[in-house]
Design an enzyme around this catalytic site. Structure first.
Site, mmCIF file in Angstrom:
data_model
loop_
_atom_site.group_PDB
_atom_site.id
_atom_site.type_symbol
_atom_site.label_atom_id
_atom_site.label_comp_id
_atom_site.label_asym_id
_atom_site.label_seq_id
_atom_site.Cartn_x
_atom_site.Cartn_y
_atom_site.Cartn_z
ATOM 1 N N HIS A 160 0.821 -1.222 0.000
ATOM 2 C CA HIS A 160 0.000 0.000 0.000
ATOM 3 C C HIS A 160 0.853 1.270 0.000
ATOM 4 O O HIS A 160 0.322 2.355 -0.256
ATOM 5 C CB HIS A 160 -0.924 0.025 1.215
ATOM 6 N N ASP A 196 -2.623 -10.473 -2.601
ATOM 7 C CA ASP A 196 -3.224 -10.047 -1.339
ATOM 8 C C ASP A 196 -4.698 -9.706 -1.574
ATOM 9 O O ASP A 196 -5.091 -9.297 -2.673
ATOM 10 C CB ASP A 196 -2.480 -8.808 -0.834
ATOM 11 N N ASP A 285 -4.470 -13.139 3.204
ATOM 12 C CA ASP A 285 -5.731 -12.680 3.764
ATOM 13 C C ASP A 285 -6.915 -12.992 2.849
ATOM 14 O O ASP A 285 -8.038 -12.555 3.109
ATOM 15 C CB ASP A 285 -5.690 -11.185 4.098
#
Length: 346
Positions: A160, A196, A285
Site C-alpha cells: 500500500h 493479497d 488474507d
C-alpha cells in the site's frame, strides 16, 4: 527455499488503529511473523538468512526523498513535542485542500504523507520498516545470484506504500523495491503479481507509467473493500505504462473457483509479457477465516496457489504482505512455499 527475516520487525507494535470507523487493536501485529516463523521452521526445508545492508539511497529508486526523511524522523519529532505512544494522523489533504505544501509541524506532515488512520507509527517503526525493505531487497539479490526463488518474511508489509505516502499498515514498498532490484541487476522485464486480498495501490502508483514492470493485482473490489479509491478494472497505466497494469477485482465471497479463474488470467498476462523474473506480493488474507477480508479460500487452496506460481517457471521473489487470521497465517504461508518448492523439484 531461502527465507530472509529480521527480528527488528517486533519493534513496530502499533497498538491501535482506526478500522471501519472504530478504534481497535492493530490487526497487523508482531505475532503474525511469529506464527509464520514457527510453521516454516517446523517444515524444516528452508534456509534462514538475515537481511543484507543497503545504502539508504537505494530506497530513492522507488520513494521520494522527502517522504523517506519524514519516516526516518517522524517519531523523534513526535517525542520532541512531549508525546509518546502511537502516532495517528487526524487530517488529510482531501479534495479542495492544498497538496503542494508539506506543513512544517509534525501533525500536518503526518496527514500529508499518510492516507489513512489505520497505520500507527511508534518508536521502532522506522527500523522495522527499513529492515523489512532490506529483507525484500536481499531476497531479490539471492535470485539474481542464481536462486530459483527466495522468500522475504517482511513485516511491516509494503504494497500500500506509494512513492510518497504510507497507509494500509505499509511504510516502504517492499515488493516494488524487490522488482527494482531485479531490474537493476539486469532483468529486463519483471512481472509483479499481487495476490493479497487488498489492492496494491502503492505498487500500482509506483509503476503506473513504466513498461518494464507489469503490475497485476487480484483483489476485493474497491467498491466495498479497502483501499477503496484504486483497483478498478479500467485502470491500465499511462504513457509508456499504458497496458502494463492489470486489475482483476472480485466480489466479496469469491471462492477458489472464481479466484483461480482470475489467477489463470494473470498467468496468461505474465506469459504474454515474456517476463524474465517474478515478484509475488504474497498476502494470505484471501483465507476465509481472515477477520478483515471476505474471500472464501480454504487451507487446501494455498498449496494450489503455490503450484500455480511455480508453474510460471520464473526466478521468483515472494514478499510477505497481509494475512490477519494470526493462528492460521503460518500454515497458509507454509502451504504456499511448500507447494512452490515441491513443484520446482518435480
Amino acid at each position: 527455499m531461502d527465507v530472509v527475516h529480521s527480528a527488528l520487525h517486533a519493534g513496530h507494535d502499533g497498538g491501535v488503529e482506526l478500522h471501519r470507523g472504530q478504534l481497535v487493536p492493530c490487526y497487523e501485529c508482531p505475532a503474525r511473523v511469529d506464527f509464520i516463523e514457527q510453521a516454516l521452521r517446523a517444515a524444516g526445508r528452508h534456509t534462514w538468512l538475515p537481511p543484507r545492508d543497503f545504502p539508504l539511497e537505494r530506497l530513492l529508486n522507488i520513494h521520494d526523498a522527502g517522504f523517506i526523511e519524514f519516516l526516518r524522523t517522524a517519531y523523534p519529532r513526535w517525542r520532541a513535542e512531549g508525546r509518546d505512544g502511537s502516532m495517528l494522523p487526524s487530517g488529510f489533504p482531501a479534495r479542495g485542500l492544498r497538496r503542494d505544501r508539506v506543513p512544517s509541524g509534525i501533525h500536518g506532515a503526518m496527514g500529508y504523507y499518510a492516507f489513512d488512520a489505520g497505520t500507527p507509527i511508534v518508536s521502532g517503526t522506522w527500523e522495522a520498516a527499513l529492515a523489512s525493505a532490506h529483507c525484500a531487497m536481499t531476497a531479490a539479490a539471492l535470485v539474481t545470484e542464481g536462486a530459483r526463488a527466495a522468500y522475504a518474511l517482511c513485516r511491516p508489509p509494503g504494497h500500500h506504500a506509494a512513492s510518497g505516502t504510507y497507509g494500509g499498515y505499509c511504510f516502504l514498498n517492499n515488493a516494488a523495491l524487490a522488482a527494482q532490484s531485479l531490474r537493476d541487476a539486469g532483468k529486463a522485464r519483471v512481472a509483479l503479481l499481487d495476490v493479497d486480498y487488498h489492492h496494491g495501490n502503492g505498487t500500482q502508483e509506483i509503476f503506473w507509467e513504466r513498461d518494464d514492470v507489469l503490475f497485476i493485482s487480484i483483489h476485493g473490489t474497491p467498491d466495498t473493500e479497502y483501499p477503496y479509491f484504486l483497483g478498478y478494472a479500467d485502470e491500465r497505466g499511462a504513457g509508456r505504462g499504458e497496458g502494463y497494469t492489470l486489475n482483476l477485482p472480485l466480489q466479496r465471497g469469491t471462492d477458489w473457483a472464481g479466484y483461480s479463474a482470475a489467477l489463470a488470467t494473470a498467468r496468461e498476462a505474465i506469459q504474454a509479457f515474456r517476463a524474465d523474473a517474478l515478484v509475488v506480493s504474497l498476502g494470505v488474507d484471501t483465507y476465509d477465516g481472515d477477520p478483515i477480508s471476505a474471500f472464501k479460500l480454504r487451507k487446501e487452496h494455498f498449496p494450489l496457489l503455490g503450484g500455480q506460481l511455480a508453474g510460471l517457471g520464473l526466478p521468483t521473489v515472494l514478499v510477505q504482505e497481509g494475512g490477519y487470521a494470526v493462528e492460521d497465517i503460518g500454515h497458509n504461508v507454509a502451504a504456499v512455499l511448500g507447494a512452490f518448492d515441491g513443484a520446482v523439484l518435480r
